[in-house]
Every structure is written in structure tokens, then in C-alpha cells.
Design an enzyme around this catalytic site. Structure first.
Site, PDB file in Angstrom:
ATOM      1  N   PRO A  12      30.296  28.313  60.346  1.00  0.00           N
ATOM      2  CG  PRO A  12      30.877  26.076  60.561  1.00  0.00           C
ATOM      3  CD  PRO A  12      29.690  27.003  60.621  1.00  0.00           C
ATOM      4  CG  ASN A  13      35.758  27.583  58.731  1.00  0.00           C
ATOM      5  OD1 ASN A  13      36.635  27.953  59.501  1.00  0.00           O
ATOM      6  ND2 ASN A  13      35.302  26.342  58.710  1.00  0.00           N
ATOM      7  CE1 TYR A  25      32.805  27.865  49.895  1.00  0.00           C
ATOM      8  CE2 TYR A  25      35.109  27.827  50.577  1.00  0.00           C
ATOM      9  CZ  TYR A  25      33.882  27.206  50.480  1.00  0.00           C
ATOM     10  OH  TYR A  25      33.705  25.940  50.968  1.00  0.00           O
ATOM     11  CB  SER A 105      30.718  26.201  46.513  1.00  0.00           C
ATOM     12  OG  SER A 105      30.374  25.470  47.679  1.00  0.00           O
TER      13      SER A 105
HETATM   14  C1  DQA Z   1      29.502  26.285  51.877  1.00  0.00           C
HETATM   15  C2  DQA Z   1      29.723  24.863  51.367  1.00  0.00           C
HETATM   16  C3  DQA Z   1      30.106  23.943  52.500  1.00  0.00           C
HETATM   17  O1  DQA Z   1      30.354  22.645  51.999  1.00  0.00           O
HETATM   18  C4  DQA Z   1      31.377  24.444  53.177  1.00  0.00           C
HETATM   19  O2  DQA Z   1      31.669  23.624  54.293  1.00  0.00           O
HETATM   20  C5  DQA Z   1      31.310  25.863  53.558  1.00  0.00           C
HETATM   21  C6  DQA Z   1      30.710  26.810  52.638  1.00  0.00           C
HETATM   22  C7  DQA Z   1      29.213  27.284  50.723  1.00  0.00           C
HETATM   23  O3  DQA Z   1      28.706  28.353  51.003  1.00  0.00           O
HETATM   24  O4  DQA Z   1      29.534  26.982  49.562  1.00  0.00           O
HETATM   25  O5  DQA Z   1      31.809  26.265  54.607  1.00  0.00           O
HETATM   26  O6  DQA Z   1      28.373  26.285  52.735  1.00  0.00           O
END
Ligand code: DQA
Length: 145
Positions: A12-13, A25, A105
Site C-alpha cells: 500500500p501507498n 522515500y 526507509s
Molecule cells: C516502508 C516502511 C513502512 O513502515 C511504511 O509503512 C511504508 C514504506 C518503506 O519502504 O520504507 O509504506 O515499507
């Protein structure tokens, strides 16, 4: 279908990469990251298939598909489901394929609610905190398996 196919699954996202919290990011879009992985996969002798969904069950289905097709490995950035999803944890255990957890991250240096990783408790390996390079390093590790 080949044994040297690697599936790259994003949760997601992550479709919003490029504009989503760039201070955390970065500015690369997911399409740019995917294109680099496909190209680098060719150099490494891997076919790379990239997919993204905002839905937990779809990630479970794709993990099952990876097993059914006997793929070489899966790279999984499950986004926030990393920290909540026992269903993903169980799916990773069930498929008995190498699954490398990936994060742009480093969740462990962020809010406490990101410190638990149900994905990580089941995954083979983890690469995090390197921005888009996390996926590249994870692909190199997959190639070495
Ligand atoms: C993430 C880290 C997760 O905590 C966060 O919810 C994300 C991105 C990352 O790629 O750093 O959606 O997976």
C-alpha cells in the site's frame, strides 16, 4: 514461469512514490524503480516481474502464485502491512520460497509502531534504509541464492 524469475511485490501507498513524503522515500517513482530492476535483472540473469497493490489479500494471492509457479524468489515491500499482517507472515511461511523483505526507509529508526515486522519474522533476509537502492541490493541477494 522460469525458475530464475523474481517477483517484486509492493504494497500500500508505494504507488505514490515520487510524491509521497519525499524527505523519507525520495523522488523516484515506482515505475522508475521497477524499470531499473527489470534492466538489472537481465544483467543478473533474472526475469523480474514487478507488481503493486494497496490490498493485503492480493499480496497473499501473489505469494501463493509465486509458489505455484516455482519462482526463484520474491522481493516484498509490504508497506504498512509489514507491521500489522499476520496473514502475510503466514503466507511467507507457507510458500517455502526465499522472500526478501525490502524497505526504502529504515522502519526501526522511525516511530515505535514500525519497529515490529511480521514480514521480517518470516522472511529469509531484509534490506532497508538505502532508498531505491534497497531493491537493487535485494535483487543481488536474490541472484546469489
Ligand atoms: C516502508 C516502511 C513502512 O513502515 C511504511 O509503512 C511504508 C514504506 C518503506 O519502504 O520504507 O509504506 O515499507
Amino acid at each position: 514461469m522460469g525458475e530464475r524469475t523474481v517477483m517484486v511485490l509492493n504494497g500500500p501507498n508505494l504507488n505514490l512514490l515520487g510524491t509521497r513524503e519525499p524527505a523519507i522515500y525520495g523522488h523516484d517513482t515506482l515505475a522508475q524503480i521497477d524499470a531499473r530492476l527489470v534492466a538489472y535483472g537481465t544483467e543478473l540473469g533474472l526475469t523480474v516481474e514487478c507488481r503493486q497493490t494497496n490490498h493485503e489479500g492480493t499480496l497473499v494471492d501473489w505469494l501463493h502464485e509465486a509458489r505455484a509457479r516455482g519462482l526463484h524468489a520474491v522481493l516484498l515491500n509490504a508497506g504498512a502491512y509489514t507491521h500489522t499482517s499476520i496473514a502475510l507472515h503466514d503466507a511467507i511461511r507457507a510458500i517455502e520460497l526465499p522472500v526478501i523483505e525490502v524497505h526504502l526507509s529504515d522502519p526501526e529508526t522511525r516511530e515505535p509502531f514500525r519497529h515490529i515486522s511480521y514480514v521480517g519474522m518470516a522472511a529469509t533476509d531484509c534490506v532497508k534504509g538505502l532508498g531505491p537502492q534497497s531493491y537493487i541490493v535485494a535483487l543481488e541477494r536474490a541472484a546469489a541464492l
